[in-house]
Write a protein that holds these residues in place. Sequence first.
Motif, PDB file in Angstrom:
ATOM      1  N   GLY A  58       0.831  -1.206   0.000  1.00 16.62           N
ATOM      2  CA  GLY A  58       0.000   0.000   0.000  1.00 16.62           C
ATOM      3  C   GLY A  58       0.853   1.238   0.000  1.00 16.62           C
ATOM      4  N   GLY A  87      -5.009   7.384   4.401  1.00 18.54           N
ATOM      5  CA  GLY A  87      -6.201   6.765   3.822  1.00 18.54           C
ATOM      6  C   GLY A  87      -5.922   6.144   2.465  1.00 18.54           C
ATOM      7  N   MET A  88      -5.123   6.827   1.630  1.00 23.90           N
ATOM      8  CA  MET A  88      -4.755   6.277   0.324  1.00 23.90           C
ATOM      9  C   MET A  88      -4.000   4.965   0.474  1.00 23.90           C
ATOM     10  N   GLU A  90      -4.007   2.896   3.079  1.00 26.89           N
ATOM     11  CA  GLU A  90      -4.871   1.859   3.659  1.00 26.89           C
ATOM     12  C   GLU A  90      -5.794   1.256   2.613  1.00 26.89           C
ATOM     13  N   ARG A  91      -6.361   2.093   1.751  1.00 27.90           N
ATOM     14  CA  ARG A  91      -7.262   1.565   0.707  1.00 27.90           C
ATOM     15  C   ARG A  91      -6.493   0.697  -0.291  1.00 27.90           C
ATOM     16  N   GLY A  94      -5.666  -2.535   1.653  1.00 24.77           N
ATOM     17  CA  GLY A  94      -6.819  -3.267   2.162  1.00 24.77           C
ATOM     18  C   GLY A  94      -6.730  -3.567   3.638  1.00 24.77           C
ATOM     19  N   THR A  96      -6.303  -1.611   7.822  1.00 29.06           N
ATOM     20  CA  THR A  96      -6.359  -0.400   8.635  1.00 29.06           C
ATOM     21  C   THR A  96      -5.186  -0.422   9.604  1.00 29.06           C
TER      22      THR A  96
END
Length: 437
Positions: A58, A87-88, A90-91, A94, A96
């Motif tokens: 990530g 946030g970028m 983590e997305r 996949g 947290t």
Amino acid sequence: MMTDAMTARLKPLQPGRTTLVSVLDIGSTKIACVIARLVPRTEGKALRRRTHTVEVIGYGYGPSAGVKSGVISDLDKAEQAVRTVVGMAERAAGVTIQSVIVNVTAGRLGSETFSAAVDLGGQEVERADIQRVLRAVNDRSVRPERSIIHALPIGYSLDGQKGIRDPRGMVGEKLAVDVAVVSAETLAMRNIELVLHRCHLQIEALTATPYASGLSTLVDDESELGVACIDFGGATTTVSVFADGHLVYADAIAIGGHHLTLDIARHLSVGIADAERLKTMYGSVLPGQADERDLIPITPVGATRDEAPGQIPRSHITRIIRPRVEEVLTAIKDRMQSTGMMDVCGRRFVLTGGASELTGLPEVARRILARNVRNGRPMGISGLPDMAKGPAFATVAGMLIYPQVCAQEYSEPRRVAKLTGTDGYLARVGGWLRSSF
């Protein structure tokens, strides 16, 4: 006191076990977050000190806000910038994340070397003796307003015999140790932790920016023989010196690539965005044969659409940039000479960081520093996007390598004190249970 250092201590990686690690680079011009999987690797000929292979899963990147010269200047803006980048990442991964390894550039970053000795009485050196001599270094450690970031034993000596890496099991009368202590002002680090707490993130460990940059760009032989790594960042330039495989010196100067942009903007009366474009496309510290004839269009600040853009020779930009670059390199040389580090670093300098890509910088550095100079890029990291493989991301890559080498550091077992004085997560949960039931 070293035992009163208010920084988190990272647990060494378990051999043969895959680990997930998250790092956050809070810079003055960019913020980057990387989530990676550390997979055990077999020992090879290259990069021998690395025990794991880094696989990035990530990645998040964005412009910095609320940060000036590595210092938090606006909590709200810094929080929003960190939230966006994390946030970028983590997305993309996949997952947290709850804690991160963070870099430190601010707070008048600096290093000192401390020595101490203990009597052995002719007995074997045991682990307790090593802890005793390291604890003795506490008495000569840094000032109370500064916090320890790294405490790295750089060499033991037994009865005056130097160059001992691991004295356990040896017999002698006196055991001595030299420890390189990297520290920064506590208040600067408190504000970094405040921003992360507002983003619901804990600091897993703090890493000095020059140390991280050196870990990612230096090869084994360089760090053994002696080398200095200069990281030209956005608003700060940091330098680290490695010898015998250890970090022995770190320093920071509050001048970086963004100051070159501001110089261009002031001299040519153009906007900061235009000045950055001019620096990137035409910036050089070495004059070329055709620079006087090569004309560059510029648009002054406040010019209307009807006005024709002005023109300047390319050599004009070189004359703006070069004095500032020479100022930084001269300041680094003077500081290293005053501490004796020009002799320790041998005959080699490695340049990294975003501003190190300026055309002609190695040649100018070679002339001013009177040493061999090369450009350094992060090595041994897989899965990074193409935009993050350059020298501007050396610190991020180094923080991914740091968990593999943190076992070298000294830290006394203790309850970690939070910089902001708040309790940890489990303590807060316990308090809630006691008050509710």
